[in-house]
Motif scaffolding. Structure first.
Motif, short mmCIF file in Angstrom:
data_model
loop_
_atom_site.label_atom_id
_atom_site.label_comp_id
_atom_site.label_asym_id
_atom_site.label_seq_id
_atom_site.Cartn_x
_atom_site.Cartn_y
_atom_site.Cartn_z
N ARG A 45 0.87 -1.19 0.00
CA ARG A 45 0.00 0.00 0.00
C ARG A 45 0.89 1.22 0.00
O ARG A 45 1.39 1.66 1.03
CB ARG A 45 -0.88 -0.01 1.25
N PRO A 138 -12.21 1.64 10.20
CA PRO A 138 -11.28 1.27 11.28
C PRO A 138 -12.04 0.77 12.52
O PRO A 138 -13.05 1.38 12.90
CB PRO A 138 -10.52 2.55 11.58
N THR A 142 -6.71 4.91 14.37
CA THR A 142 -5.49 4.61 13.63
C THR A 142 -4.81 5.90 13.20
O THR A 142 -5.47 6.90 12.93
CB THR A 142 -5.80 3.78 12.37
N SER A 144 -2.46 5.48 10.73
CA SER A 144 -1.82 5.06 9.47
C SER A 144 -2.63 5.39 8.23
O SER A 144 -2.22 5.07 7.11
CB SER A 144 -1.55 3.55 9.52
N LYS A 145 -3.79 6.01 8.41
CA LYS A 145 -4.60 6.38 7.24
C LYS A 145 -5.16 7.76 7.51
O LYS A 145 -5.98 7.95 8.42
CB LYS A 145 -5.72 5.37 7.03
N ILE A 172 -9.72 -4.10 10.33
CA ILE A 172 -8.53 -3.25 10.16
C ILE A 172 -8.68 -1.96 10.93
O ILE A 172 -9.80 -1.49 11.17
CB ILE A 172 -8.30 -2.93 8.66
N GLY A 173 -7.54 -1.47 11.42
CA GLY A 173 -7.55 -0.17 12.10
C GLY A 173 -7.13 -0.28 13.55
O GLY A 173 -7.95 -0.71 14.38
N GLY A 174 -5.92 0.11 13.87
CA GLY A 174 -5.46 0.15 15.26
C GLY A 174 -5.35 -1.20 15.94
O GLY A 174 -5.41 -1.32 17.16
N ILE A 175 -5.19 -2.27 15.15
CA ILE A 175 -5.17 -3.61 15.73
C ILE A 175 -3.77 -3.96 16.24
O ILE A 175 -2.77 -3.71 15.59
CB ILE A 175 -5.66 -4.66 14.71
N LEU A 193 -3.29 -5.17 9.38
CA LEU A 193 -2.67 -4.09 10.15
C LEU A 193 -1.38 -3.60 9.50
O LEU A 193 -0.78 -4.30 8.68
CB LEU A 193 -2.37 -4.61 11.56
N ILE A 194 -1.02 -2.40 9.90
CA ILE A 194 0.22 -1.79 9.40
C ILE A 194 1.21 -1.63 10.56
O ILE A 194 2.16 -2.38 10.71
CB ILE A 194 -0.04 -0.42 8.73
N SER A 195 0.94 -0.64 11.45
CA SER A 195 1.98 -0.20 12.38
C SER A 195 2.37 -1.22 13.44
O SER A 195 3.52 -1.22 13.89
CB SER A 195 1.56 1.12 13.05
C1 LIG Z 1 -5.58 1.13 5.54
C2 LIG Z 1 -6.54 1.35 6.66
N1 LIG Z 1 -7.89 1.28 6.47
C3 LIG Z 1 -8.63 1.50 7.56
S1 LIG Z 1 -7.60 1.82 8.90
C4 LIG Z 1 -6.16 1.64 7.95
C5 LIG Z 1 -4.81 1.79 8.53
C6 LIG Z 1 -4.47 0.66 9.47
O1 LIG Z 1 -3.18 0.88 10.00
P1 LIG Z 1 -2.82 0.45 11.49
O2 LIG Z 1 -2.87 -1.03 11.56
O3 LIG Z 1 -1.41 1.00 11.70
O4 LIG Z 1 -3.83 1.12 12.39
#
Ligand SMILES: Cc1ncsc1CCOP(=O)(O)O
Ligand SMILES: C=C1C=NC(C)=NC1=N
Ligand SMILES: [Mg+2]
Length: 221
Positions: A45, A138, A142, A144-145, A172-175, A193-195
């Motif tokens: 992404r 989310p 979060t 990250s978006k 997804i979102g803050g997990i 998740l991202i971060s």
């Molecule tokens: C791409 C996306 N879509 C909804 S929240 C998000 C970001 C999620 O990132 P993180 O896991 O760091 O909260």
């Protein structure tokens, strides 16, 4: 042919998402460690201020996909359907403000199609257009978006399951490892998740901890 729901649900278990803007480390190294830690699918992404574009973006995508291929981890491209086709990715993920899902389905054939949805109407449309899974969130706040909607705490996932809709769903979102089990209890088939991984000191251990938190949830069932 189109991916079967049970296989899709397995892939959604620990779905890592990352681009150059989500880490101060080397993306390839973070992904390598995340794979060692047991992620089950990866989404490239690349968006937001300072993100790569054109050839640099394609080259990174190809290198990240090569790593996923070695370890048989499915590789998904966010937003950029043409890039996904150019590099023959396993699939794409599109939001409501991207190319319309029915048009995307026609372009990608039987590749995996993930769609973000925030309302029951968007859910029903995504299913009608041939989505293989839904990204719902989310769930928690979060960072990250930039344009994330307000957190819904999993209410929409519960509503979808209450309506008897069984399509594969990833929250997804803050997990994090602390709240992952709660996401699964809403009826999600996995967490994305991202971060929690991309900003971890030790991405491999972060992925392992997330996997463990999911297993503990199953044991409790
Ligand atoms: C791409 C996306 N879509 C909804 S929240 C998000 C970001 C999620 O990132 P993180 O896991 O760091 O909260
Ligand atoms: C916005 C998104 C929602 N869900 C998933 C899985 N990926 C995304 N990029
Ligand atoms: Mg999008």
């Amino acid at each position: 042919m189109r991916i079967q729901a049970n296989k899709m649900k397995e892939m959604l278990q620990l779905y890592f998402i990352m681009g150059t803007q989500n880490t101060n480390s080397v993306p390839l190294e973070v992904l390598e460690q995340a794979i060692s830690g047991g992620i089950t699918m990866f989404q490239f992404r690349e968006k937001g201020r300072g993100s790569l574009s054109d050839l640099a973006k394609e080259e990174l995508a190809r290198n990240l996909m090569k790593l996923c291929k070695i370890h048989s981890v499915p590789f998904i491209v966010n937003d950029d359907v043409d890039l996904a086709l150019a590099i023959d990715a396993n699939g794409v993920h599109v939001g409501q403000d991207d190319e319309k899902a029915d048009q995307v389905r026609r372009k990608i054939g039987d590749k995996i199609l993930g769609v973000s949805a925030h309302t029951m109407d968007e859910v029903r449309k995504a299913i009608e257009y041939g989505a293989d899974y839904l990204g719902i969130g989310p769930i928690f706040p979060t960072e990250s978006k930039e344009d994330a909607k307000p957190p819904n705490g999993g209410a929409l996932i519960k509503e979808i399951r209450k309506a008897g809709i069984s399509i594969p769903i990833v929250g997804i979102g803050g997990i994090t490892a602390e709240n992952a089990a709660a996401v699964m209890e809403t009826g999600a088939d996995g967490i994305s998740l991202i971060s929690a991984i991309s900003h971890a000191k030790n991405p491999e251990k972060a992925a392992l901890d997330l996997k463990l938190s999911l297993l503990s949830n199953n044991r409790r069932k």
